[in-house]
Write a protein that holds these residues in place. Structure first.
Motif, PDB file in Angstrom:
ATOM      1  N   TYR A  55       4.276  -0.366  -2.714  1.00 25.34           N
ATOM      2  CA  TYR A  55       3.199   0.179  -3.541  1.00 25.34           C
ATOM      3  C   TYR A  55       2.200  -0.937  -3.826  1.00 25.34           C
ATOM      4  CZ  TYR A  55       6.291   4.113  -4.292  1.00 25.34           C
ATOM      5  OH  TYR A  55       7.106   5.199  -4.100  1.00 25.34           O
TER       6      TYR A  55
ATOM      7  N   THR B 168       5.050   1.836 -12.008  1.00 23.55           N
ATOM      8  CA  THR B 168       5.326   2.095 -10.597  1.00 23.55           C
ATOM      9  C   THR B 168       6.819   2.243 -10.361  1.00 23.55           C
ATOM     10  OG1 THR B 168       3.354   0.850  -9.970  1.00 23.55           O
ATOM     11  CG2 THR B 168       4.975   1.245  -8.246  1.00 23.55           C
TER      12      THR B 168
ATOM     13  N   TRP C 240      10.033   0.852   0.501  1.00 21.25           N
ATOM     14  CA  TRP C 240       8.877   1.480  -0.134  1.00 21.25           C
ATOM     15  C   TRP C 240       7.960   0.360  -0.611  1.00 21.25           C
ATOM     16  CZ3 TRP C 240      13.902   2.915  -0.927  1.00 21.25           C
ATOM     17  CH2 TRP C 240      14.235   4.241  -0.695  1.00 21.25           C
TER      18      TRP C 240
ATOM     19  N   LYS D 250      -6.946  -3.702  -4.297  1.00 23.86           N
ATOM     20  CA  LYS D 250      -5.590  -4.061  -4.735  1.00 23.86           C
ATOM     21  C   LYS D 250      -5.334  -5.543  -4.438  1.00 23.86           C
ATOM     22  CE  LYS D 250      -4.830   0.314  -5.502  1.00 23.86           C
ATOM     23  NZ  LYS D 250      -4.816   0.897  -6.803  1.00 23.86           N
TER      24      LYS D 250
ATOM     25  N   TRP E  66       8.559   5.580  -8.983  1.00 19.46           N
ATOM     26  CA  TRP E  66       9.329   5.482  -7.738  1.00 19.46           C
ATOM     27  C   TRP E  66      10.763   5.965  -7.954  1.00 19.46           C
ATOM     28  CZ3 TRP E  66      13.675   2.353  -7.111  1.00 19.46           C
ATOM     29  CH2 TRP E  66      14.223   2.361  -5.829  1.00 19.46           C
TER      30      TRP E  66
ATOM     31  N   SER F  85       7.599  -4.004  -3.824  1.00 17.35           N
ATOM     32  CA  SER F  85       8.370  -3.297  -2.809  1.00 17.35           C
ATOM     33  C   SER F  85       9.794  -3.080  -3.298  1.00 17.35           C
ATOM     34  CB  SER F  85       8.353  -4.049  -1.484  1.00 17.35           C
ATOM     35  OG  SER F  85       8.834  -5.342  -1.666  1.00 17.35           O
TER      36      SER F  85
ATOM     37  N   TYR G  72       1.395  -6.309  -4.491  1.00 19.06           N
ATOM     38  CA  TYR G  72       2.237  -5.183  -4.091  1.00 19.06           C
ATOM     39  C   TYR G  72       3.634  -5.392  -4.628  1.00 19.06           C
ATOM     40  CZ  TYR G  72       4.462  -7.600  -0.062  1.00 19.06           C
ATOM     41  OH  TYR G  72       5.177  -8.436   0.749  1.00 19.06           O
TER      42      TYR G  72
END
Length: 156
Positions: A75, A86, A73, A58, A90, A63, A61
């Motif tokens: 990801y 995503t 959170w 990855k 979510w 968030s 990210y």
């Protein structure tokens, strides 16, 4: 004692135009709001690419931070193009779990939002259909994105 020999005290009048002419930025407002329930106001940001990929490959990210509880959170993503999927995943998960709806999504207006992940035609129609209002901060003003910056630096 004078700093320059032979020069006495100089009395200069305040020049407002000189001060304004030296300013580098226009004044911007500080975003203030108070959330009264879960998911009413959510902050989001995309970070990356990382200088080095994670063990699972990855590079990015995304968030999401709930303004009411400050719950975070995160990801991890292989590509920035995964942000939309995503976010939808979510959103369904947290709305089902909490019984509350995401009403406002605060974004830092960075490059990923201007013609990027959060500003695609697909995403804009999704916002409209789902009744989500986007709040964009002024570009390059971390003061307006203080919550996200505080939380993201505390994580590491």
């Amino acid at each position: 004692m004078s700093l320059l020999f032979g020069l006495g005290k100089v009395d200069m009048k305040f020049c407002e135009h000189c001060v304004i002419g030296k300013q580098h930025r226009k004044v911007f407002g500080v975003g203030t709001h108070s959330s009264k329930e879960l998911l009413e106001y959510v902050h989001s940001d995309v970070w990356g690419p990382s200088p080095k990929a994670s063990h699972s490959g990855k590079w990015y990210y995304v968030s999401f931070i709930d303004d009411y509880l400050r719950f975070v959170w995160v990801y991890f993503l292989t590509q920035k193009s995964e942000v939309f999927a995503t976010f939808k995943s979510w959103r369904v998960q947290v709305e089902t779990h909490t019984g509350h709806k995401v009403r406002y999504l605060r974004l830092d207006n960075g490059g990923e939002y201007n013609g990027g992940e959060y500003n695609s035609e697909e995403f804009r129609s999704y916002y409209k259909e789902e009744g989500i209002t986007r709040h964009l901060t002024t570009v390059y003003t971390p003061q307006q994105n203080a919550l996200f910056l505080r939380v993201s630096t505390e994580q590491y």
